[in-house]
Design a protein around this motif. Sequence first.
Motif, PDB file in Angstrom:
ATOM      1  N   GLU A   1      -0.498  -0.205 -11.669  1.00 18.68           N
ATOM      2  CA  GLU A   1      -0.563  -1.350 -12.572  1.00 18.68           C
ATOM      3  C   GLU A   1       0.711  -2.194 -12.488  1.00 18.68           C
ATOM      4  OE1 GLU A   1      -1.144  -1.647 -17.236  1.00 18.68           O
ATOM      5  OE2 GLU A   1      -2.695  -0.416 -16.291  1.00 18.68           O
ATOM      6  N   GLN A   2       1.859  -1.529 -12.550  1.00 19.37           N
ATOM      7  CA  GLN A   2       3.133  -2.248 -12.462  1.00 19.37           C
ATOM      8  C   GLN A   2       3.333  -2.835 -11.062  1.00 19.37           C
ATOM      9  OE1 GLN A   2       6.625  -0.075 -13.700  1.00 19.37           O
ATOM     10  NE2 GLN A   2       8.005  -1.661 -12.963  1.00 19.37           N
ATOM     11  N   ILE A   3       2.962  -2.088 -10.042  1.00 21.26           N
ATOM     12  CA  ILE A   3       3.080  -2.569  -8.664  1.00 21.26           C
ATOM     13  C   ILE A   3       2.242  -3.833  -8.486  1.00 21.26           C
ATOM     14  CG2 ILE A   3       2.462  -2.053  -6.258  1.00 21.26           C
ATOM     15  CD1 ILE A   3       3.181   0.931  -6.961  1.00 21.26           C
ATOM     16  N   ASP A   4       0.988  -3.782  -8.934  1.00 20.12           N
ATOM     17  CA  ASP A   4       0.099  -4.931  -8.785  1.00 20.12           C
ATOM     18  C   ASP A   4       0.617  -6.153  -9.542  1.00 20.12           C
ATOM     19  OD1 ASP A   4      -1.483  -3.409  -7.150  1.00 20.12           O
ATOM     20  OD2 ASP A   4      -3.211  -3.334  -8.509  1.00 20.12           O
ATOM     21  N   ALA A   5       1.147  -5.935 -10.741  1.00 20.92           N
ATOM     22  CA  ALA A   5       1.687  -7.056 -11.525  1.00 20.92           C
ATOM     23  C   ALA A   5       2.890  -7.669 -10.808  1.00 20.92           C
ATOM     24  CB  ALA A   5       2.085  -6.579 -12.918  1.00 20.92           C
ATOM     25  N   THR A   6       3.750  -6.828 -10.287  1.00 20.92           N
ATOM     26  CA  THR A   6       4.936  -7.309  -9.567  1.00 20.92           C
ATOM     27  C   THR A   6       4.531  -8.028  -8.288  1.00 20.92           C
ATOM     28  OG1 THR A   6       6.168  -5.420 -10.433  1.00 20.92           O
ATOM     29  CG2 THR A   6       7.158  -6.590  -8.597  1.00 20.92           C
ATOM     30  N   LEU A   7       3.573  -7.452  -7.584  1.00 19.22           N
ATOM     31  CA  LEU A   7       3.078  -8.061  -6.347  1.00 19.22           C
ATOM     32  C   LEU A   7       2.433  -9.422  -6.619  1.00 19.22           C
ATOM     33  CD1 LEU A   7       1.264  -5.530  -4.021  1.00 19.22           C
ATOM     34  CD2 LEU A   7       2.806  -7.347  -3.341  1.00 19.22           C
ATOM     35  N   SER A   8       1.639  -9.497  -7.651  1.00 21.36           N
ATOM     36  CA  SER A   8       0.953 -10.751  -7.987  1.00 21.36           C
ATOM     37  C   SER A   8       1.934 -11.884  -8.224  1.00 21.36           C
ATOM     38  CB  SER A   8       0.067 -10.555  -9.222  1.00 21.36           C
ATOM     39  OG  SER A   8      -0.983  -9.672  -8.907  1.00 21.36           O
ATOM     40  N   ASP A   9       3.093 -11.556  -8.802  1.00 21.02           N
ATOM     41  CA  ASP A   9       4.122 -12.579  -9.047  1.00 21.02           C
ATOM     42  C   ASP A   9       4.709 -13.122  -7.745  1.00 21.02           C
ATOM     43  OD1 ASP A   9       3.792 -12.309 -11.760  1.00 21.02           O
ATOM     44  OD2 ASP A   9       5.526 -10.980 -12.016  1.00 21.02           O
ATOM     45  N   LYS A  10       4.701 -12.310  -6.697  1.00 20.38           N
ATOM     46  CA  LYS A  10       5.307 -12.709  -5.416  1.00 20.38           C
ATOM     47  C   LYS A  10       4.321 -13.382  -4.463  1.00 20.38           C
ATOM     48  CE  LYS A  10       9.254 -10.600  -6.361  1.00 20.38           C
ATOM     49  NZ  LYS A  10      10.434 -11.320  -6.740  1.00 20.38           N
ATOM     50  N   LEU A  11       3.032 -13.226  -4.722  1.00 19.00           N
ATOM     51  CA  LEU A  11       2.034 -13.817  -3.837  1.00 19.00           C
ATOM     52  C   LEU A  11       1.901 -15.311  -4.130  1.00 19.00           C
ATOM     53  CD1 LEU A  11      -0.795 -11.128  -4.010  1.00 19.00           C
ATOM     54  CD2 LEU A  11       0.762 -11.537  -2.113  1.00 19.00           C
TER      55      LEU A  11
ATOM     56  N   ARG B   1      -3.135  -5.162   1.433  1.00 17.36           N
ATOM     57  CA  ARG B   1      -2.961  -4.777   0.023  1.00 17.36           C
ATOM     58  C   ARG B   1      -2.431  -3.343  -0.073  1.00 17.36           C
ATOM     59  NH1 ARG B   1      -7.900  -6.219  -2.284  1.00 17.36           N
ATOM     60  NH2 ARG B   1      -8.782  -4.230  -1.643  1.00 17.36           N
ATOM     61  N   THR B   2      -2.976  -2.462   0.731  1.00 16.25           N
ATOM     62  CA  THR B   2      -2.561  -1.056   0.708  1.00 16.25           C
ATOM     63  C   THR B   2      -1.118  -0.899   1.164  1.00 16.25           C
ATOM     64  OG1 THR B   2      -4.842  -0.389   1.151  1.00 16.25           O
ATOM     65  CG2 THR B   2      -3.134   1.254   1.552  1.00 16.25           C
ATOM     66  N   VAL B   3      -0.762  -1.537   2.262  1.00 16.44           N
ATOM     67  CA  VAL B   3       0.613  -1.439   2.777  1.00 16.44           C
ATOM     68  C   VAL B   3       1.594  -2.059   1.776  1.00 16.44           C
ATOM     69  CG1 VAL B   3       2.197  -2.216   4.596  1.00 16.44           C
ATOM     70  CG2 VAL B   3      -0.054  -1.317   5.206  1.00 16.44           C
ATOM     71  N   LEU B   4       1.227  -3.198   1.203  1.00 12.40           N
ATOM     72  CA  LEU B   4       2.100  -3.840   0.216  1.00 12.40           C
ATOM     73  C   LEU B   4       2.309  -2.951  -1.006  1.00 12.40           C
ATOM     74  CD1 LEU B   4       0.871  -7.544   0.370  1.00 12.40           C
ATOM     75  CD2 LEU B   4       3.190  -6.725   0.873  1.00 12.40           C
ATOM     76  N   ARG B   5       1.256  -2.339  -1.491  1.00 16.98           N
ATOM     77  CA  ARG B   5       1.400  -1.452  -2.655  1.00 16.98           C
ATOM     78  C   ARG B   5       2.348  -0.297  -2.351  1.00 16.98           C
ATOM     79  NH1 ARG B   5      -4.945  -1.473  -4.434  1.00 16.98           N
ATOM     80  NH2 ARG B   5      -4.781  -3.125  -5.993  1.00 16.98           N
ATOM     81  N   LEU B   6       2.176   0.310  -1.190  1.00 20.82           N
ATOM     82  CA  LEU B   6       3.044   1.426  -0.812  1.00 20.82           C
ATOM     83  C   LEU B   6       4.491   0.964  -0.699  1.00 20.82           C
ATOM     84  CD1 LEU B   6       3.302   4.398   0.147  1.00 20.82           C
ATOM     85  CD2 LEU B   6       2.941   3.545   2.460  1.00 20.82           C
ATOM     86  N   ALA B   7       4.707  -0.158  -0.037  1.00 16.35           N
ATOM     87  CA  ALA B   7       6.069  -0.658   0.154  1.00 16.35           C
ATOM     88  C   ALA B   7       6.709  -1.052  -1.174  1.00 16.35           C
ATOM     89  CB  ALA B   7       6.061  -1.847   1.108  1.00 16.35           C
ATOM     90  N   VAL B   8       5.953  -1.699  -2.038  1.00 11.01           N
ATOM     91  CA  VAL B   8       6.512  -2.094  -3.340  1.00 11.01           C
ATOM     92  C   VAL B   8       6.816  -0.855  -4.171  1.00 11.01           C
ATOM     93  CG1 VAL B   8       6.025  -3.304  -5.508  1.00 11.01           C
ATOM     94  CG2 VAL B   8       5.491  -4.387  -3.321  1.00 11.01           C
ATOM     95  N   TYR B   9       5.991   0.160  -4.057  1.00 15.96           N
ATOM     96  CA  TYR B   9       6.313   1.422  -4.743  1.00 15.96           C
ATOM     97  C   TYR B   9       7.689   1.914  -4.277  1.00 15.96           C
ATOM     98  CZ  TYR B   9       6.751   6.280  -5.861  1.00 15.96           C
ATOM     99  OH  TYR B   9       7.278   7.483  -6.311  1.00 15.96           O
ATOM    100  N   GLU B  10       7.879   1.929  -2.971  1.00 17.27           N
ATOM    101  CA  GLU B  10       9.166   2.418  -2.446  1.00 17.27           C
ATOM    102  C   GLU B  10      10.321   1.526  -2.888  1.00 17.27           C
ATOM    103  OE1 GLU B  10       9.884   4.658   1.264  1.00 17.27           O
ATOM    104  OE2 GLU B  10       8.031   3.666   1.899  1.00 17.27           O
ATOM    105  N   LEU B  11      10.122   0.212  -2.843  1.00 20.32           N
ATOM    106  CA  LEU B  11      11.189  -0.706  -3.241  1.00 20.32           C
ATOM    107  C   LEU B  11      11.574  -0.529  -4.705  1.00 20.32           C
ATOM    108  CD1 LEU B  11      10.037  -3.971  -1.420  1.00 20.32           C
ATOM    109  CD2 LEU B  11      12.044  -2.578  -0.850  1.00 20.32           C
ATOM    110  N   LEU B  12      10.590  -0.327  -5.553  1.00 17.69           N
ATOM    111  CA  LEU B  12      10.859  -0.243  -6.988  1.00 17.69           C
ATOM    112  C   LEU B  12      11.244   1.154  -7.471  1.00 17.69           C
ATOM    113  CD1 LEU B  12       7.915  -2.401  -8.437  1.00 17.69           C
ATOM    114  CD2 LEU B  12      10.276  -3.120  -7.995  1.00 17.69           C
ATOM    115  N   PHE B  13      10.692   2.190  -6.853  1.00 13.98           N
ATOM    116  CA  PHE B  13      10.815   3.528  -7.424  1.00 13.98           C
ATOM    117  C   PHE B  13      11.524   4.565  -6.550  1.00 13.98           C
ATOM    118  CE2 PHE B  13       7.127   1.513  -9.397  1.00 13.98           C
ATOM    119  CZ  PHE B  13       7.491   1.580 -10.735  1.00 13.98           C
ATOM    120  N   THR B  14      11.921   4.201  -5.341  1.00 15.77           N
ATOM    121  CA  THR B  14      12.671   5.146  -4.506  1.00 15.77           C
ATOM    122  C   THR B  14      13.969   4.484  -4.036  1.00 15.77           C
ATOM    123  OG1 THR B  14      11.471   4.519  -2.500  1.00 15.77           O
ATOM    124  CG2 THR B  14      10.606   6.395  -3.727  1.00 15.77           C
ATOM    125  N   PRO B  15      14.936   4.413  -4.922  1.00 12.87           N
ATOM    126  CA  PRO B  15      16.182   3.713  -4.596  1.00 12.87           C
ATOM    127  C   PRO B  15      16.976   4.351  -3.454  1.00 12.87           C
ATOM    128  CG  PRO B  15      16.392   4.886  -6.680  1.00 12.87           C
ATOM    129  CD  PRO B  15      14.961   5.001  -6.260  1.00 12.87           C
TER     130      PRO B  15
END
Length: 127
Positions: A53-63, A76-90
Amino acid sequence: MKRHDARQKAVQVLFQLDSTDLPLEEAMEHVLEDQSSDAFFEQLVRGTIEQKEQIDATLSDKLENWTLSRLPKIERTVLRLAVYELLFTPDTPNRVVLNEAIELCKVFGDEKSSKFVNGVLSKFTEQ
């Protein structure tokens, strides 16, 4: 399992879950086949699903001129995975996440996929 392999398998699981009603555990078993699971792989899959949910909201702001629902499933799948890593795996450097996402697009998508994903993800790393 190498991190690159874990990301490839995570994309496959997430893609399956986006396309079917398969339970998470079954999708992971299907992709892993007889290979044993890995902590990083599990973190990527479960984390992306839990934070979707948070990933999709953040992604939607950048599209720009796109909605998530209009994106091809692989992007969509690759973007979700990458945004997860960017936001949650510092602990993973941003440039590594971007490079891996581009490589995943080259494996599962096409040249246009990798350019599109690179353009979207670069917005996450601009300061």
